[in-house]
Design a protein around this motif. Structure first.
Motif, PDB file in Angstrom:
ATOM      1  N   SER A 156      49.635  49.245   2.968  1.00  0.00           N
ATOM      2  CA  SER A 156      48.600  48.136   3.628  1.00  0.00           C
ATOM      3  C   SER A 156      47.593  47.645   2.511  1.00  0.00           C
ATOM      4  CB  SER A 156      48.012  49.221   4.580  1.00  0.00           C
ATOM      5  OG  SER A 156      47.227  50.318   3.939  1.00  0.00           O
ATOM      6  N   THR A 157      47.359  48.392   1.739  1.00  0.00           N
ATOM      7  CA  THR A 157      46.433  47.762   0.486  1.00  0.00           C
ATOM      8  C   THR A 157      47.231  46.813  -0.114  1.00  0.00           C
ATOM      9  OG1 THR A 157      45.381  50.102   0.259  1.00  0.00           O
ATOM     10  CG2 THR A 157      45.469  48.624  -1.604  1.00  0.00           C
ATOM     11  N   GLU A 158      48.427  46.877  -0.426  1.00  0.00           N
ATOM     12  CA  GLU A 158      49.107  45.809  -1.062  1.00  0.00           C
ATOM     13  C   GLU A 158      49.107  44.469  -0.309  1.00  0.00           C
ATOM     14  OE1 GLU A 158      53.856  44.776  -2.550  1.00  0.00           O
ATOM     15  OE2 GLU A 158      53.523  46.754  -1.606  1.00  0.00           O
ATOM     16  N   ILE A 159      49.612  44.611   0.840  1.00  0.00           N
ATOM     17  CA  ILE A 159      49.544  43.223   1.637  1.00  0.00           C
ATOM     18  C   ILE A 159      48.213  42.954   1.818  1.00  0.00           C
ATOM     19  CG2 ILE A 159      49.475  44.289   4.166  1.00  0.00           C
ATOM     20  CD1 ILE A 159      51.910  41.757   3.073  1.00  0.00           C
ATOM     21  N   THR A 197      68.555  63.979   4.561  1.00  0.00           N
ATOM     22  CA  THR A 197      67.510  63.620   3.748  1.00  0.00           C
ATOM     23  C   THR A 197      67.201  61.992   3.614  1.00  0.00           C
ATOM     24  OG1 THR A 197      67.148  65.488   2.477  1.00  0.00           O
ATOM     25  CG2 THR A 197      66.139  63.633   1.679  1.00  0.00           C
ATOM     26  N   THR A 198      68.585  61.513   3.242  1.00  0.00           N
ATOM     27  CA  THR A 198      68.305  60.062   3.106  1.00  0.00           C
ATOM     28  C   THR A 198      68.049  59.424   4.354  1.00  0.00           C
ATOM     29  OG1 THR A 198      70.204  60.335   1.439  1.00  0.00           O
ATOM     30  CG2 THR A 198      69.920  58.240   2.434  1.00  0.00           C
ATOM     31  N   LEU A 199      68.679  59.635   5.501  1.00  0.00           N
ATOM     32  CA  LEU A 199      68.650  58.943   6.693  1.00  0.00           C
ATOM     33  C   LEU A 199      66.797  59.297   7.224  1.00  0.00           C
ATOM     34  CD1 LEU A 199      71.778  59.904   8.706  1.00  0.00           C
ATOM     35  CD2 LEU A 199      70.878  57.689   7.776  1.00  0.00           C
ATOM     36  N   ALA A 200      66.290  60.325   7.183  1.00  0.00           N
ATOM     37  CA  ALA A 200      65.028  60.885   7.644  1.00  0.00           C
ATOM     38  C   ALA A 200      64.090  60.130   6.462  1.00  0.00           C
ATOM     39  CB  ALA A 200      64.991  62.235   7.570  1.00  0.00           C
ATOM     40  N   ALA A 201      64.053  60.375   5.522  1.00  0.00           N
ATOM     41  CA  ALA A 201      63.270  59.812   4.532  1.00  0.00           C
ATOM     42  C   ALA A 201      63.033  58.212   4.526  1.00  0.00           C
ATOM     43  CB  ALA A 201      63.533  59.979   3.132  1.00  0.00           C
ATOM     44  N   THR A 202      64.429  57.686   4.772  1.00  0.00           N
ATOM     45  CA  THR A 202      64.470  56.103   4.964  1.00  0.00           C
ATOM     46  C   THR A 202      63.755  55.606   6.015  1.00  0.00           C
ATOM     47  OG1 THR A 202      66.313  56.020   3.727  1.00  0.00           O
ATOM     48  CG2 THR A 202      65.933  54.198   5.176  1.00  0.00           C
ATOM     49  N   ALA A 203      64.015  56.411   7.208  1.00  0.00           N
ATOM     50  CA  ALA A 203      63.409  55.995   8.493  1.00  0.00           C
ATOM     51  C   ALA A 203      61.829  56.200   8.611  1.00  0.00           C
ATOM     52  CB  ALA A 203      64.133  56.977   9.860  1.00  0.00           C
ATOM     53  N   LEU A 204      61.378  57.213   7.962  1.00  0.00           N
ATOM     54  CA  LEU A 204      59.885  57.685   8.135  1.00  0.00           C
ATOM     55  C   LEU A 204      59.391  56.539   7.041  1.00  0.00           C
ATOM     56  CD1 LEU A 204      60.162  61.568   7.910  1.00  0.00           C
ATOM     57  CD2 LEU A 204      59.336  59.945   9.760  1.00  0.00           C
ATOM     58  N   VAL A 205      59.861  56.477   5.948  1.00  0.00           N
ATOM     59  CA  VAL A 205      59.126  55.569   5.001  1.00  0.00           C
ATOM     60  C   VAL A 205      58.981  54.192   5.568  1.00  0.00           C
ATOM     61  CG1 VAL A 205      59.265  54.604   2.771  1.00  0.00           C
ATOM     62  CG2 VAL A 205      59.529  56.949   2.897  1.00  0.00           C
ATOM     63  N   LEU A 206      60.068  53.577   5.989  1.00  0.00           N
ATOM     64  CA  LEU A 206      60.321  52.364   6.509  1.00  0.00           C
ATOM     65  C   LEU A 206      59.275  52.056   7.619  1.00  0.00           C
ATOM     66  CD1 LEU A 206      64.131  51.178   6.371  1.00  0.00           C
ATOM     67  CD2 LEU A 206      62.119  50.233   5.244  1.00  0.00           C
ATOM     68  N   VAL A 207      59.088  52.897   8.653  1.00  0.00           N
ATOM     69  CA  VAL A 207      58.314  52.884   9.768  1.00  0.00           C
ATOM     70  C   VAL A 207      57.007  53.164   9.536  1.00  0.00           C
ATOM     71  CG1 VAL A 207      57.867  53.580  12.168  1.00  0.00           C
ATOM     72  CG2 VAL A 207      60.227  53.046  11.412  1.00  0.00           C
ATOM     73  N   CYS A 208      56.754  54.405   9.108  1.00  0.00           N
ATOM     74  CA  CYS A 208      55.309  54.899   8.951  1.00  0.00           C
ATOM     75  C   CYS A 208      54.734  54.489   7.550  1.00  0.00           C
ATOM     76  CB  CYS A 208      55.178  56.579   8.925  1.00  0.00           C
ATOM     77  SG  CYS A 208      55.962  56.917  10.405  1.00  0.00           S
ATOM     78  N   GLY A 209      55.490  54.165   6.473  1.00  0.00           N
ATOM     79  CA  GLY A 209      54.990  53.775   4.935  1.00  0.00           C
ATOM     80  C   GLY A 209      55.086  52.385   4.753  1.00  0.00           C
ATOM     81  N   ILE A 241      56.266  49.343   7.258  1.00  0.00           N
ATOM     82  CA  ILE A 241      56.256  48.034   8.178  1.00  0.00           C
ATOM     83  C   ILE A 241      54.861  48.247   9.050  1.00  0.00           C
ATOM     84  CG2 ILE A 241      57.308  47.406  10.101  1.00  0.00           C
ATOM     85  CD1 ILE A 241      60.127  48.317   9.106  1.00  0.00           C
ATOM     86  N   LEU A 242      54.830  49.417   9.709  1.00  0.00           N
ATOM     87  CA  LEU A 242      53.410  49.501  10.532  1.00  0.00           C
ATOM     88  C   LEU A 242      52.318  49.235   9.550  1.00  0.00           C
ATOM     89  CD1 LEU A 242      54.475  52.253  12.986  1.00  0.00           C
ATOM     90  CD2 LEU A 242      54.384  49.905  13.362  1.00  0.00           C
ATOM     91  N   PRO A 243      52.185  50.057   8.415  1.00  0.00           N
ATOM     92  CA  PRO A 243      51.104  49.704   7.544  1.00  0.00           C
ATOM     93  C   PRO A 243      50.884  48.534   7.090  1.00  0.00           C
ATOM     94  CG  PRO A 243      52.088  51.658   7.010  1.00  0.00           C
ATOM     95  CD  PRO A 243      52.933  50.951   7.788  1.00  0.00           C
ATOM     96  N   LYS A 244      51.876  47.818   6.805  1.00  0.00           N
ATOM     97  CA  LYS A 244      51.761  46.311   6.047  1.00  0.00           C
ATOM     98  C   LYS A 244      51.398  45.276   7.376  1.00  0.00           C
ATOM     99  CE  LYS A 244      54.278  46.447   2.149  1.00  0.00           C
ATOM    100  NZ  LYS A 244      55.396  46.137   1.166  1.00  0.00           N
ATOM    101  N   SER A 245      52.073  45.625   8.588  1.00  0.00           N
ATOM    102  CA  SER A 245      51.541  44.802   9.656  1.00  0.00           C
ATOM    103  C   SER A 245      49.907  45.025   9.886  1.00  0.00           C
ATOM    104  CB  SER A 245      52.345  45.134  11.014  1.00  0.00           C
ATOM    105  OG  SER A 245      53.749  45.150  10.795  1.00  0.00           O
TER     106      SER A 245
END
Length: 170
Positions: A25-28, A97-109, A111-115
């Motif tokens: 969120s800070t970056e954007i 781990t690959t699936l969970a980390a990817t989903a968690l980071v994309l959504v919570c880390g 997409i939502l924070p950048k929006s």
């Protein structure tokens, strides 16, 4: 091997996701503001000059944010790997781990924070300017290394070492 405590591990992942969200969120927020708007904010808010100082070197600012975010995101993956290996066969733990980390980071880390950061760019940029300066001090050795490395590589490849500055000033 001692069992990995589930709740503390999940709590750590949640904290790391919050830190990842902070960086995203800070970056954007910091990069969405025009130089003219930053000057206006600096004139009207006592936190504005700190924001101006951060944007004086946009490449170094970007490196600082990306170093912090990547360290945190890799830590998320590491914690999830240790956790899942304790409960699943190794092959499944890697896939999980690959699936969970990817989903968690994309959504919570990401997409939502950048929006959110884009929608609240001015207030968030003013609020985080000082903490980002402190983070830059803590991460200084890594930031200095990657700043020099990426500027050097960019110049060697025929690109501009200050491409962020050129793009942000138009």
């Amino acid at each position: 091997m001692a069992p990995v405590p589930l709740l503390p591990s999940l709590a750590l992942v949640a904290v790391l996701l919050a830190v990842s969200a902070f960086f995203s969120s800070t970056e954007i927020a910091l990069f969405s503001l025009t130089p003219d708007r930053i000057d206006e904010l600096a004139a009207g808010d006592d936190r504005g000059p700190e924001l101006q100082r951060l944007r004086e070197d946009p490449h170094r600012l970007l490196v600082t944010i990306l170093v912090g975010n990547n360290v945190v995101n890799i830590a998320i993956s590491s914690v999830l790997t240790v956790l899942l290996v304790a409960y699943l066969p190794p092959e499944l733990a890697v896939v999980g781990t690959t699936l969970a980390a990817t989903a968690l980071v994309l959504v919570c880390g990401e997409i939502l924070p950048k929006s959110w950061g884009l929608a609240n760019a001015e207030s968030w940029a003013l609020l985080v300017a000082r903490p980002v300066r402190y983070i830059a001090l803590v991460l200084w050795p890594l930031v200095a290394f990657f700043d020099a490395l990426t500027r050097g590589l960019s110049a060697a490849l025929g690109g501009s070492a200050d491409i962020e500055r050129e793009l942000l000033e138009d």
